[in-house]
Design a protein around this motif. Structure first.
Motif, mmCIF file in Angstrom:
data_model
loop_
_atom_site.group_PDB
_atom_site.id
_atom_site.type_symbol
_atom_site.label_atom_id
_atom_site.label_comp_id
_atom_site.label_asym_id
_atom_site.label_seq_id
_atom_site.Cartn_x
_atom_site.Cartn_y
_atom_site.Cartn_z
ATOM 1 N N GLU A 100 7.894 7.986 7.901
ATOM 2 C CA GLU A 100 6.995 8.257 9.034
ATOM 3 C C GLU A 100 5.539 7.962 8.688
ATOM 4 N N GLU A 101 5.211 7.991 7.393
ATOM 5 C CA GLU A 101 3.823 7.767 6.990
ATOM 6 C C GLU A 101 3.460 6.278 6.946
ATOM 7 N N ILE A 117 13.912 -1.073 5.566
ATOM 8 C CA ILE A 117 14.365 -0.087 6.545
ATOM 9 C C ILE A 117 14.501 -0.732 7.925
ATOM 10 N N GLY A 118 13.667 -1.756 8.181
ATOM 11 C CA GLY A 118 13.691 -2.436 9.478
ATOM 12 C C GLY A 118 15.029 -3.097 9.782
ATOM 13 N N ALA A 121 0.851 -1.189 0.000
ATOM 14 C CA ALA A 121 0.000 0.000 0.000
ATOM 15 C C ALA A 121 0.887 1.239 0.000
ATOM 16 N N ARG A 122 2.002 1.150 0.728
ATOM 17 C CA ARG A 122 2.951 2.263 0.796
ATOM 18 C C ARG A 122 4.369 1.739 0.824
ATOM 19 N N ILE A 123 5.302 2.507 0.310
ATOM 20 C CA ILE A 123 6.723 2.165 0.443
ATOM 21 C C ILE A 123 7.478 3.480 0.635
ATOM 22 N N SER A 124 8.504 3.449 1.487
ATOM 23 C CA SER A 124 9.235 4.699 1.762
ATOM 24 C C SER A 124 10.117 5.063 0.576
ATOM 25 N N PHE A 125 10.415 6.362 0.475
ATOM 26 C CA PHE A 125 11.306 6.836 -0.597
ATOM 27 C C PHE A 125 12.625 6.070 -0.581
#
Ligand code: ADP
Ligand code: ASP
Ligand code: MG
Length: 417
Positions: A255-256, A359-360, A193-197
């Motif tokens: 953060e989103e 990122i984790g 649904a989302r992925i960080s830059f």
């Protein structure tokens, strides 16, 4: 009312029927009262064909003439989409890169956008016009067409979105978002649904071709709200015109993202070649003597492994380059051999780099060990490894690419249940 950029890739504009379908997506957004700029790629396969023609004409051709040829695919689709939109009663006009202008640097074939006159497009919006822009191309300082590197229409779209202060940049393609890995290789891949830059940047640089790397960099720097979504869905299906949460994957700030996984995705890059220099003199300056000339010849060196020398005088140096650059790299190395001092060059083409991204990983130990164990269990030999804070890259033999991707995808629990 919102200001949006809609980008359609090659498969989305592959023929006139598909261009009609694209026009329906555009119509939906126009009728919702939005200001719309559209960016198009060439028809699927067209750019490959044009590139092949330049090579057939002469393998060592002038990069400015390469650009003159390969930029033409986008000119065709921009004009065709404008024609179809006009036939649907929409006030549309096509524009090429030089007409806006989208200014680039002088690196023909892989140019970077330096400046876009956003006011040109804003003026068109004021006239109620939908601007259909040829992607992948701009105007170099030498006053000639320059192209932005393969996949460059994504970058055209995001750069235009930044220049006009768009509320959103929608990248329409043949998949309905960014997946945990290439869905063509692993049907069990899940849509994110989302992925960080940061993660998208790694995914793209490590081979996931769904977005050009430079487009993600620009989206990150200019905070462009970018969605990857499908052009093949019914343009008028419920939710398609949702201005806040359209279907697809949002590329956004870390953060989103509420539920952060340790591993977000697996990427792979084919056509890697490995070069080993045997018994290199182990002294200060030797790396510079090897990699300096390669860089000057514009050869992109990727993974570098230097062994610890046994006797303090000689060592082995192994690194990777794109397979397409292998012959050139070997020629450069042969030339500097007397200065560097090594015994032999060994090389191998057709390798694959598989990467685990997340990122984790910053805060979790053991992610790499899990990958090594899983690959070993499948009998896949590891040739080289590099890591950074949020990724692990592993070089393996070409025929194991798909197996490695699926194995890693499953071992980190990314499979769809
Ligand atoms: P376009 O022509 O629309 O620019 P591309 O072919 O450049 O489309 O990019 C879309 C393709 O990227 C998909 O068809 C898919 O096979 C591939 N791909 C690779 N990795 C991923 C991923 N992680 N998520 C989604 N698509 C991916
Ligand atoms: N048509 C160009 C290519 O195939 C640019 C793009 O599609 O983004 O690379
Ligand atoms: Mg693309």
């Amino acid at each position: 009312m919102a200001r949006i950029v809609m980008k359609f890739g090659g498969t989305s504009v592959a023929d006139i029927d598909r261009i009609r379908n694209v026009a329906r997506h555009v119509k939906r957004e126009v009728e919702a009262g939005n200001e719309v700029a559209v960016v198009v790629s060439a028809m699927a396969g067209k750019t490959n064909e044009l590139v092949a023609w330049t090579r057939t004409a002469s393998p060592m051709h002038d990069a400015r003439e390469y650009d003159a040829v390969v930029a033409s695919g986008e000119q065709v689709t921009a004009g065709l989409l404008a024609i179809v939109l006009q036939s649907m009663g929409i006030h549309a006009r096509s524009w090429q890169g030089w007409q806006i202008p989208i200014r680039t640097d002088n690196a023909h074939g892989a140019a970077r956008i330096t400046d876009i006159d956003g006011s040109f497009l804003v003026k068109r919006f004021g006239e109620g016009q939908v601007a259909v822009i040829a992607g992948f191309q701009g105007l170099g300082p030498d006053n000639r067409i320059a192209t932005l590197g393969r996949g460059g229409s994504d970058t055209s779209a995001v750069a235009i979105a930044a220049a006009i202060g768009a509320d959103r940049c929608d990248i329409y393609t043949d998949v309905d978002g960014v997946y945990t890995t290439d869905p063509r290789v692993e049907p069990k891949a899940r849509r994110l649904a989302r992925i960080s830059f940061e993660e998208m940047l790694e995914m793209a640089s490590l081979g996931a071709k769904v977005l050009q790397v430079r487009s993600v960099e620009l989206a990150m720097v200019h905070k462009v709200r970018t969605f990857v979504r499908s052009s093949f869905e019914d343009p008028d299906a419920p939710g398609m015109g949702d201005p806040i949460n359209p279907p697809g994957t949002l590329i956004c700030d870390e953060e989103e993202i509420v539920e952060q996984q340790v591993v977000t995705g697996i990427a792979y890059a084919k056509d890697e070649a490995q070069i080993s220099l045997r018994r290199v003199a182990d002294r200060p300056g030797v790396s510079a003597a090897i990699f300096g000339p390669l860089a000057e010849s514009h050869i992109n060196v990727d993974m570098i492994v230097q062994n610890v020398s046994e006797d303090g005088s000689k060592t082995d140096m192994t690194f990777t380059v794109p397979t397409g650059d292998l012959d050139k790299a070997v020629a450069v190395l042969e030339k500097v051999k007397p200065e560097v001092g090594f015994d032999a060059i060994q090389s191998e083409a057709g390798l694959v780099k598989v990467s685990v991204i997340g990122i984790g990983m910053r805060s979790h130990a053991g992610v790499a060990a899990t990958a090594f164990r899983a690959l070993a269990d499948k009998g896949i030999n590891i040739r080289a490894i590099t890591t950074s804070e949020i990724k692990i890259s592993i070089l393996i033999d070409g025929p194991y690419a798909e197996l490695a991707v699926r194995t890693l995808h499953s071992v980190y629990g990314l499979d769809k249940h």
